[in-house]
Design a protein around this motif. Structure first.
Motif, PDB file in Angstrom:
ATOM      1  N   TRP A 126       3.562 -12.779  -0.184  1.00  0.00           N
ATOM      2  CA  TRP A 126       4.009 -11.777  -1.151  1.00  0.00           C
ATOM      3  C   TRP A 126       3.082 -11.721  -2.358  1.00  0.00           C
ATOM      4  CZ3 TRP A 126       9.662 -13.827  -0.827  1.00  0.00           C
ATOM      5  CH2 TRP A 126      10.226 -13.402   0.378  1.00  0.00           C
ATOM      6  N   SER A 127       2.616 -12.876  -2.816  1.00  0.00           N
ATOM      7  CA  SER A 127       1.730 -12.871  -3.978  1.00  0.00           C
ATOM      8  C   SER A 127       0.371 -12.271  -3.628  1.00  0.00           C
ATOM      9  CB  SER A 127       1.577 -14.276  -4.564  1.00  0.00           C
ATOM     10  OG  SER A 127       0.975 -15.140  -3.636  1.00  0.00           O
ATOM     11  N   ILE A 128      -0.138 -12.528  -2.429  1.00  0.00           N
ATOM     12  CA  ILE A 128      -1.421 -11.950  -2.021  1.00  0.00           C
ATOM     13  C   ILE A 128      -1.285 -10.446  -1.829  1.00  0.00           C
ATOM     14  CG2 ILE A 128      -3.164 -11.892  -0.187  1.00  0.00           C
ATOM     15  CD1 ILE A 128      -2.671 -14.923   0.144  1.00  0.00           C
ATOM     16  N   ILE A 129      -0.165 -10.000  -1.268  1.00  0.00           N
ATOM     17  CA  ILE A 129       0.067  -8.559  -1.106  1.00  0.00           C
ATOM     18  C   ILE A 129       0.168  -7.887  -2.476  1.00  0.00           C
ATOM     19  CG2 ILE A 129       1.765  -6.854  -0.340  1.00  0.00           C
ATOM     20  CD1 ILE A 129       2.232  -8.665   2.120  1.00  0.00           C
ATOM     21  N   ALA A 130       0.854  -8.533  -3.426  1.00  0.00           N
ATOM     22  CA  ALA A 130       0.947  -7.979  -4.778  1.00  0.00           C
ATOM     23  C   ALA A 130      -0.435  -7.887  -5.418  1.00  0.00           C
ATOM     24  CB  ALA A 130       1.881  -8.822  -5.638  1.00  0.00           C
ATOM     25  N   ALA A 171      -3.267  -7.569  -3.767  1.00  0.00           N
ATOM     26  CA  ALA A 171      -3.980  -6.494  -3.069  1.00  0.00           C
ATOM     27  C   ALA A 171      -3.565  -5.126  -3.594  1.00  0.00           C
ATOM     28  CB  ALA A 171      -3.724  -6.588  -1.565  1.00  0.00           C
ATOM     29  N   LEU A 172      -2.290  -4.934  -3.823  1.00  0.00           N
ATOM     30  CA  LEU A 172      -1.826  -3.649  -4.347  1.00  0.00           C
ATOM     31  C   LEU A 172      -2.314  -3.432  -5.776  1.00  0.00           C
ATOM     32  CD1 LEU A 172       1.771  -3.542  -2.841  1.00  0.00           C
ATOM     33  CD2 LEU A 172      -0.306  -2.396  -2.019  1.00  0.00           C
ATOM     34  N   GLY A 173      -2.406  -4.497  -6.544  1.00  0.00           N
ATOM     35  CA  GLY A 173      -2.975  -4.389  -7.887  1.00  0.00           C
ATOM     36  C   GLY A 173      -4.451  -4.035  -7.836  1.00  0.00           C
ATOM     37  N   LEU A 174      -5.176  -4.646  -6.901  1.00  0.00           N
ATOM     38  CA  LEU A 174      -6.593  -4.311  -6.728  1.00  0.00           C
ATOM     39  C   LEU A 174      -6.755  -2.868  -6.265  1.00  0.00           C
ATOM     40  CD1 LEU A 174      -7.941  -7.573  -5.051  1.00  0.00           C
ATOM     41  CD2 LEU A 174      -8.380  -6.768  -7.385  1.00  0.00           C
ATOM     42  N   ARG A 175      -5.849  -2.411  -5.435  1.00  0.00           N
ATOM     43  CA  ARG A 175      -5.888  -1.017  -4.973  1.00  0.00           C
ATOM     44  C   ARG A 175      -5.734  -0.069  -6.153  1.00  0.00           C
ATOM     45  NH1 ARG A 175      -1.273   2.285  -2.200  1.00  0.00           N
ATOM     46  NH2 ARG A 175      -2.424   4.157  -1.717  1.00  0.00           N
ATOM     47  N   ALA A 176      -4.815  -0.383  -7.047  1.00  0.00           N
ATOM     48  CA  ALA A 176      -4.613   0.460  -8.234  1.00  0.00           C
ATOM     49  C   ALA A 176      -5.873   0.486  -9.101  1.00  0.00           C
ATOM     50  CB  ALA A 176      -3.425  -0.056  -9.031  1.00  0.00           C
ATOM     51  N   ILE A 177      -6.586  -0.657  -9.184  1.00  0.00           N
ATOM     52  CA  ILE A 177      -7.825  -0.691  -9.958  1.00  0.00           C
ATOM     53  C   ILE A 177      -8.882   0.188  -9.291  1.00  0.00           C
ATOM     54  CG2 ILE A 177      -9.764  -2.161 -10.641  1.00  0.00           C
ATOM     55  CD1 ILE A 177      -7.734  -4.412 -11.055  1.00  0.00           C
ATOM     56  N   SER A 178      -8.985   0.095  -7.954  1.00  0.00           N
ATOM     57  CA  SER A 178     -10.037   0.835  -7.262  1.00  0.00           C
ATOM     58  C   SER A 178      -9.793   2.335  -7.274  1.00  0.00           C
ATOM     59  CB  SER A 178     -10.187   0.345  -5.819  1.00  0.00           C
ATOM     60  OG  SER A 178      -9.092   0.786  -5.034  1.00  0.00           O
ATOM     61  N   GLU A 179      -8.544   2.769  -7.293  1.00  0.00           N
ATOM     62  CA  GLU A 179      -8.243   4.195  -7.270  1.00  0.00           C
ATOM     63  C   GLU A 179      -8.049   4.785  -8.670  1.00  0.00           C
ATOM     64  OE1 GLU A 179      -4.893   4.613  -4.699  1.00  0.00           O
ATOM     65  OE2 GLU A 179      -6.067   4.137  -2.915  1.00  0.00           O
ATOM     66  N   GLY A 180      -8.073   3.926  -9.672  1.00  0.00           N
ATOM     67  CA  GLY A 180      -7.894   4.413 -11.035  1.00  0.00           C
ATOM     68  C   GLY A 180      -6.421   4.558 -11.354  1.00  0.00           C
ATOM     69  N   PRO A 181      -6.141   5.051 -12.570  1.00  0.00           N
ATOM     70  CA  PRO A 181      -4.742   5.193 -12.982  1.00  0.00           C
ATOM     71  C   PRO A 181      -3.999   6.199 -12.116  1.00  0.00           C
ATOM     72  CG  PRO A 181      -6.247   5.967 -14.700  1.00  0.00           C
ATOM     73  CD  PRO A 181      -7.079   5.445 -13.584  1.00  0.00           C
ATOM     74  N   LEU A 182      -2.737   5.892 -11.833  1.00  0.00           N
ATOM     75  CA  LEU A 182      -1.933   6.782 -10.994  1.00  0.00           C
ATOM     76  C   LEU A 182      -1.506   8.032 -11.735  1.00  0.00           C
ATOM     77  CD1 LEU A 182       0.272   4.122  -9.201  1.00  0.00           C
ATOM     78  CD2 LEU A 182      -1.674   5.363  -8.278  1.00  0.00           C
ATOM     79  N   PHE A 183      -1.344   7.958 -13.041  1.00  0.00           N
ATOM     80  CA  PHE A 183      -0.877   9.121 -13.809  1.00  0.00           C
ATOM     81  C   PHE A 183      -1.868   9.491 -14.889  1.00  0.00           C
ATOM     82  CE2 PHE A 183       2.945   6.971 -12.280  1.00  0.00           C
ATOM     83  CZ  PHE A 183       3.500   7.984 -11.555  1.00  0.00           C
ATOM     84  N   ALA A 194      -4.579  -7.270   4.246  1.00  0.00           N
ATOM     85  CA  ALA A 194      -4.523  -7.774   5.628  1.00  0.00           C
ATOM     86  C   ALA A 194      -4.269  -9.282   5.647  1.00  0.00           C
ATOM     87  CB  ALA A 194      -5.816  -7.438   6.364  1.00  0.00           C
ATOM     88  N   LEU A 195      -4.916 -10.011   4.734  1.00  0.00           N
ATOM     89  CA  LEU A 195      -4.688 -11.452   4.650  1.00  0.00           C
ATOM     90  C   LEU A 195      -3.242 -11.749   4.288  1.00  0.00           C
ATOM     91  CD1 LEU A 195      -5.765 -14.381   4.601  1.00  0.00           C
ATOM     92  CD2 LEU A 195      -6.282 -14.009   2.171  1.00  0.00           C
TER      93      LEU A 195
END
Length: 192
Positions: free
Chosen positions: A174-178, A180-192, A25-26
C-alpha cells in the motif's frame, strides 16, 4: 545561497516520476505476494523460517572467515569460532526443521507481544502523556496478539509467521502504491 546538492534534490522527483508505473507494478506484485502469504500461511512460514536459516548460515560463514583475521589473538579467535559455530547450528536447525523452529519462534513472538503490551500500558499510565488512549490501544493490541498466539500454541506456529509476513507485505504494498500514485501526479502535473 544554493547548496551543490540542491539541484539533485530538486530534479530527483521528476526523474523518479517518469517511472511511476514501475513503482506501481512493484507495489501490486508485493501486494499479491502478501495475499498469497496470508492464504498459504503455512507455506509462507516454512519459506520465512528457511530464509532466516540461510541468512544465519551465511552469517556463520562470514563470522568464521572473520575469525581467521583475528587469529593472532587466540582468545578472540576462539570466541569468534564458537560464535560462528553456534550461529551456524541455529541456521541449520531452522533450515532443516522449519516447522519446529516456527513453533519456537512463535512462542518467543508471543512473549514479546505480552511484554510489549504490559510495558506500553504501564508507560502510558506512568508518563501521564496526552493521547493516552493511543498507548493503551497499542498495548491492548499487543496483549491481544500475545494471548492469541500463546493460547493456540503450538498450533499457531504453523501459520503465525507466514500471516505476519503477509500482513507486512500488504502494508508495504500500500505504501509503494501510494508513492507510485504520488509520482504519477508529479509526472502529469497538477490535476486542477
Amino acid at each position: 545561497m544554493q547548496k551543490p546538492f540542491d539541484v539533485f534534490v530538486l530534479e530527483a522527483p521528476d526523474a523518479l516520476a517518469v517511472h511511476w508505473g514501475w513503482a506501481l507494478a512493484l507495489g501490486v506484485a508485493i501486494g499479491v505476494l502478501g495475499i498469497l502469504a496470508i492464504i498459504r500461511a503455512t507455506a509462507a512460514t516454512k519459506i520465512a523460517v528457511g530464509f532466516l536459516g540461510i541468512l544465519l548460515i551465511t552469517s556463520a560463514a562470514a563470522i568464521l572467515l572473520f575469525s581467521v583475521s583475528v587469529a593472532g589473538l587466540w582468545s578472540d579467535f576462539f570466541v569468534h569460532v564458537l560464535w560462528g559455530v553456534l550461529v551456524g547450528v541455529v541456521g541449520v536447525i531452522l533450515l532443516t526443521r522449519p516447522m519446529l523452529s516456527a513453533e519456537a519462534l512463535t512462542l518467543m513472538i508471543a512473549f514479546y507481544f505480552l511484554i510489549s503490551g504490559f510495558s506500553t500500558i504501564g508507560y502510558a499510565f506512568s508518563a501521564h502523556l496526552d493521547g493516552l488512549w493511543v498507548y493503551l490501544l497499542q498495548g491492548g493490541v499487543d496483549l491481544l496478539l500475545g494471548l492469541l498466539l500463546l493460547t493456540g500454541w503450538p498450533f499457531t506456529g504453523d501459520w503465525a509467521i507466514g500471516t505476519f509476513v503477509g500482513i507486512d507485505l500488504l502494508f508495504k504494498s500500500w505504501s509503494i502504491i501510494a508513492l507510485a500514485l504520488g509520482l504519477r501526479a508529479i509526472s502529469e502535473g497538477p490535476l486542477f
